[in-house]
Scaffold this motif. Structure first.
Motif, short mmCIF file in Angstrom:
data_model
loop_
_atom_site.label_atom_id
_atom_site.label_comp_id
_atom_site.label_asym_id
_atom_site.label_seq_id
_atom_site.Cartn_x
_atom_site.Cartn_y
_atom_site.Cartn_z
N UNK A 284 0.77 -1.15 -0.33
CA UNK A 284 -0.21 0.03 0.05
C UNK A 284 0.89 1.37 -0.15
N UNK A 285 1.69 1.24 0.99
CA UNK A 285 2.73 2.47 0.80
C UNK A 285 3.38 2.53 -0.70
N UNK A 286 4.05 1.60 -1.04
CA UNK A 286 4.63 1.31 -2.43
C UNK A 286 3.59 2.18 -3.49
N UNK A 287 2.37 1.50 -3.58
CA UNK A 287 1.65 1.98 -4.50
C UNK A 287 1.19 3.34 -4.49
N UNK A 288 1.32 3.99 -3.25
CA UNK A 288 0.86 5.49 -3.32
C UNK A 288 2.18 6.39 -3.06
N UNK A 289 3.42 5.83 -3.49
CA UNK A 289 4.59 6.69 -3.57
C UNK A 289 5.04 6.74 -2.19
N UNK A 290 4.58 6.31 -1.31
CA UNK A 290 5.53 6.33 0.05
C UNK A 290 6.62 5.35 0.16
N UNK A 291 7.44 5.65 -0.53
CA UNK A 291 8.68 4.74 -0.60
C UNK A 291 9.42 4.36 0.68
N UNK A 292 9.76 5.54 1.21
CA UNK A 292 10.54 5.49 2.34
C UNK A 292 9.98 4.64 3.47
N UNK A 293 8.58 4.88 3.52
CA UNK A 293 7.88 4.07 4.58
C UNK A 293 7.82 2.64 4.14
N UNK A 294 7.62 2.25 2.98
CA UNK A 294 7.58 0.95 2.68
C UNK A 294 8.68 0.37 3.24
N UNK A 295 9.95 0.92 2.77
CA UNK A 295 11.17 0.40 3.07
C UNK A 295 11.19 0.05 4.72
#
Length: 738
Positions: free
Chosen positions: A418-429
């Motif tokens: 969900x984070x990755x799909x919405x552009x929150x790449x740092x949160x995803x990592x």
């Protein structure tokens, strides 16, 4: 995998079964004292009352009565206490069942068997197996029911070594020929991926029943041996055995379209009452073979429908992206008075997440799930995470995630995606790192999302760490993870590593080929990109899609191969039936612009079969700036501003073009337009990662802690380049006021 118990053996001198039965009778007939003067002191009376409470499913009252009687010295026998244990297990009250068991002075084989099967039934197969070992150590000889229970535990655990040890015990006791035991052994070996041994047991059986054939058919299906499954079904019919609904359901998973229709006809002729189980199997069969109409027909002809059949039909519609039909089915289901369960909600929430237009409805379903007290189930919670992630509701996703009490791997990976799909790449990592610290191992979907986030951030070091994790977990060769690794290394500029990943993958899908083509194309290796495309075509099992040709056209553009690009452009529709999209036309316009053929590029835009979008006009505007064509540039800029009035790119490019021609008044006019529209251009930035720390810089940025040192070093580099190249530093870099 090491077995849960290193070894176990049969007791050397077990108590004879007739003596155990004698003790059982004596204990049941033992007299006890009454609780109070008014209470009856007859054990039979208390036993009858306790059984009545159990049959009525008044378990709390039964437990209180049992505890009170025991406190007053009244002990029930084996049979009654075993009934109590079994009732607790069937209601999911594992702790209460264990408490009763541990306080029993003596236990029969029936009691032990109830404990083993109870734990397995409640998803605690490991504990169930250990209880079986305790039974052996206590000197109790297991019967065929006990062996059936422990073999079920072995099948659930999927540990072949444990199943083989229990099999050897069965052989030593001489009960391997019992049909029930043989059926369980077939199930164990099938689910432990040792189908040859399962078939060997089947062939050695003297007597076979419907369960035997059904178990082997299911085993072949689990191991993807569908032809063998159909062969066993034929053998069953030849031996005169009538298949039941479970047999038919199992064989339907192995059938192709034609054979499945024949099985359906057989069901209509021989099975007068179509059960829920067989109806769901038929719906699933037709859905799997792309025949949604036939699946709907089966559903509509059902005389009785329950929550399972409704849920199956809803899932079928969602699988075929008929979201509105699925939602109407859900509506009709509610109107008929059938209450949806966790599976229904998981399916319909998944459908709401497939389109942003159903986001509001998804929130309403969330409220309904709360009212029905289903938000404690992880299936529903994970479906909510996925729905909010796909619909852009990151705030809702975070709230749901933080309230999940028992996070599982699916929960973590749904939030990461969900984070990755919405552009929150740092949160995803960061979430993957947190997940790993808490002892969870991400699956292939979670890893692929994280690697894609690393690609978006161009974080090569972090991506390599997650590559190592994929190697450790053993999913680095999975197609999903492999594609993400190719993309990550490509976007981080490591072309050789991207190619190594591709070559190491045992299987490639279309995305694998596309990722490698785009890797070469965007790094200027056009010939390599076209070579990969030709190799893909030689494979003959992969058909290109629109993304494939975007990569090829980009490759041709970077090489300046105009004629070759037009040949591929014509091939798209003529040979593969792919209608050119705006992205393909943008590639062509970009290529013509790079070659300086601006009028031809404009002609292509005017001849497009649809209205050009902002991307195409931006591409044209960039080409006009490159070749300093102010007249066409103004036209392109007007179109960009018209289509996207809040986008700063069109204004900035137009302003730069006026500046190149010394038209400073026009530059000021463009800036005034931006101010009036409230448009501000975000500062461009660059970043570098050193020792796991990311350093971000913007133009004329002095906020970094070591800014003085950075600019001092830059000044030295300017001077060295000036001396070495014989030109001023301003011709290479924008000057800075140091």
């Amino acid at each position: 995998m090491q077995p849960l118990c290193a070894s176990f053996s049969l007791p050397t001198s077990p108590t004879p079964l007739h003596i155990q039965r004698s003790k059982l009778v004596k204990l049941e007939s033992k007299k006890t004292f009454s609780i109070s003067p008014e209470s009856p002191n007859n054990l039979a009376t208390w036993t009858k009352k306790l059984k009545h409470l159990l049959v009525s499913k008044r378990l709390d009252e039964a437990k209180n009565l049992f505890v009170e009687l025991r406190a007053n010295g009244i002990e029930f026998g084996f049979i009654t206490q075993t009934m109590l244990i079994d009732a607790f297990f069937k209601s999911g009250r594992v702790f209460d069942a264990r408490q009763v068991f541990e306080k029993m002075p003596e236990r029969s084989v029936v009691t032990w068997t109830s404990m083993v099967s109870g734990f397995v039934r409640n998803g605690l197969s490991t504990v169930g197996f250990c209880v079986f070992v305790e039974m052996l150590e206590s000197g109790v000889v297991p019967n065929d029911f006990a062996f059936s229970a422990v073999l079920h535990a072995c099948a659930e655990l999927g540990v072949l070594e444990l199943g083989e040890q229990v099999h050897s015990m069965v052989v030593r006791l001489g009960i391997v020929s019992a049909c029930r035991i043989a059926n369980c052994l077939i199930d164990v070996y099938s689910r432990c991926r040792s189908i040859d041994k399962a078939q060997l047991i089947f062939e050695k059986m003297v007597e076979r029943d419907i369960v035997t054939f059904t178990t082997l058919i299911s085993g072949f299906c689990v191991n993807n041996l569908f032809e063998s499954a159909v062969g066993v079904f034929d053998q069953m019919l030849l031996e005169g055995l009538e298949p039941n609904e479970h047999t038919v359901s199992s064989v339907l998973t192995a059938c192709g379209s034609m054979l499945g229709e024949q099985i359906h006809g057989y069901m209509i002729k021989t099975m007068t009452d179509q059960s829920v189980h067989s109806a769901c199997s038929l719906i699933e069969f037709y859905s799997r073979n792309g025949r949604i109409g036939a699946a709907k027909l089966v559903f509509e002809n059902l005389e009785a429908r329950n929550v399972v059949t409704w849920s199956s039909m809803i899932s079928c519609c969602i699988r075929h992206e008929q979201i509105e039909d699925a939602l109407w089915l859900f509506h009709d289901m509610i109107c008929t008075g059938i209450e949806p369960n966790e599976y229904t909600f998981a399916a319909v929430l998944g459908g709401c997440g497939m389109s942003s237009e159903f986001f509001s409805l998804g929130r309403q379903l969330h409220c309904l799930a709360i009212k029905l007290n289903l938000v404690s189930d992880n299936r529903v919670l994970n479906a909510l995470l996925t729905m909010y992630g796909r619909s852009g509701g990151v705030d809702y996703l975070e709230k749901v995630f933080e309230r999940i009490e028992n996070l599982d791997v699916v929960s973590w990976c749904a939030a990461i995606s969900g984070y990755f799909q919405n552009g929150f790449d740092e949160k995803s990592i960061k979430l993957v790192s947190r997940m790993h610290k808490e002892g969870f191992v991400p699956n292939e979907y979670g890893l692929s999302s994280t690697l894609s986030s690393c690609a978006n951030l161009a974080s090569l070091d972090q991506g390599k760490h997650f590559h190592c994790l994929a190697l450790k977990v053993g999913c680095d060769l999975d197609v999903c993870v492999g594609n993400a690794l190719i993309n990550m290394y490509a976007k981080c500029g490591s072309i050789e590593d991207a190619r190594l990943i591709f070559d190491a993958m045992p299987d490639h899908d279309l995305m694998s080929w596309n990722s490698l083509i785009h890797c070469y194309a965007h790094h200027g290796n056009g010939n390599q990109a076209i070579s990969v495309f030709n190799t893909m075509m030689d494979a003959r099992n992969i058909m290109p899609d629109h993304s494939t040709f975007v990569g090829i056209l980009v490759a041709c553009s970077h090489m300046g191969c105009v004629d070759q690009a037009f040949r591929y452009f014509d091939t798209m529709l003529d040979q593969y039936g792919i209608m050119p999209s705006a992205s393909h036309y943008a590639c062509i316009v970009d290529m013509m612009g790079r070659a300086g053929r601006l009028m031809e590029a404009l002609h292509i835009i005017n001849k497009m079969p649809f209205e050009p979008d902002v991307l195409i006009w931006k591409t044209m505007l960039a080409s006009c700036k490159l070749h300093k064509n102010l007249e066409l540039g103004k036209l392109a800029a007007e179109k960009v501003i018209e289509l996207s009035p809040k986008d700063s790119a069109g204004y900035v490019l137009l302003s730069n073009m006026h500046a190149m021609h010394g038209e400073w008044k026009d530059v000021e006019n463009v800036r005034t337009m931006m101010d009036e529209q409230g448009i501000k251009k975000g500062a461009g930035c660059s970043w570098i990662q050193i020792s796991s720390e990311v350093h971000v810089f913007t133009a004329h940025d002095f906020s970094h802690g070591k800014a003085d040192s950075v600019y001092f070093t830059l000044n030295l580099l300017y001077k060295e380049m000036k001396v070495e190249n014989g030109c001023s530093a301003e011709m290479i870099f924008v000057s800075y006021d140091l």
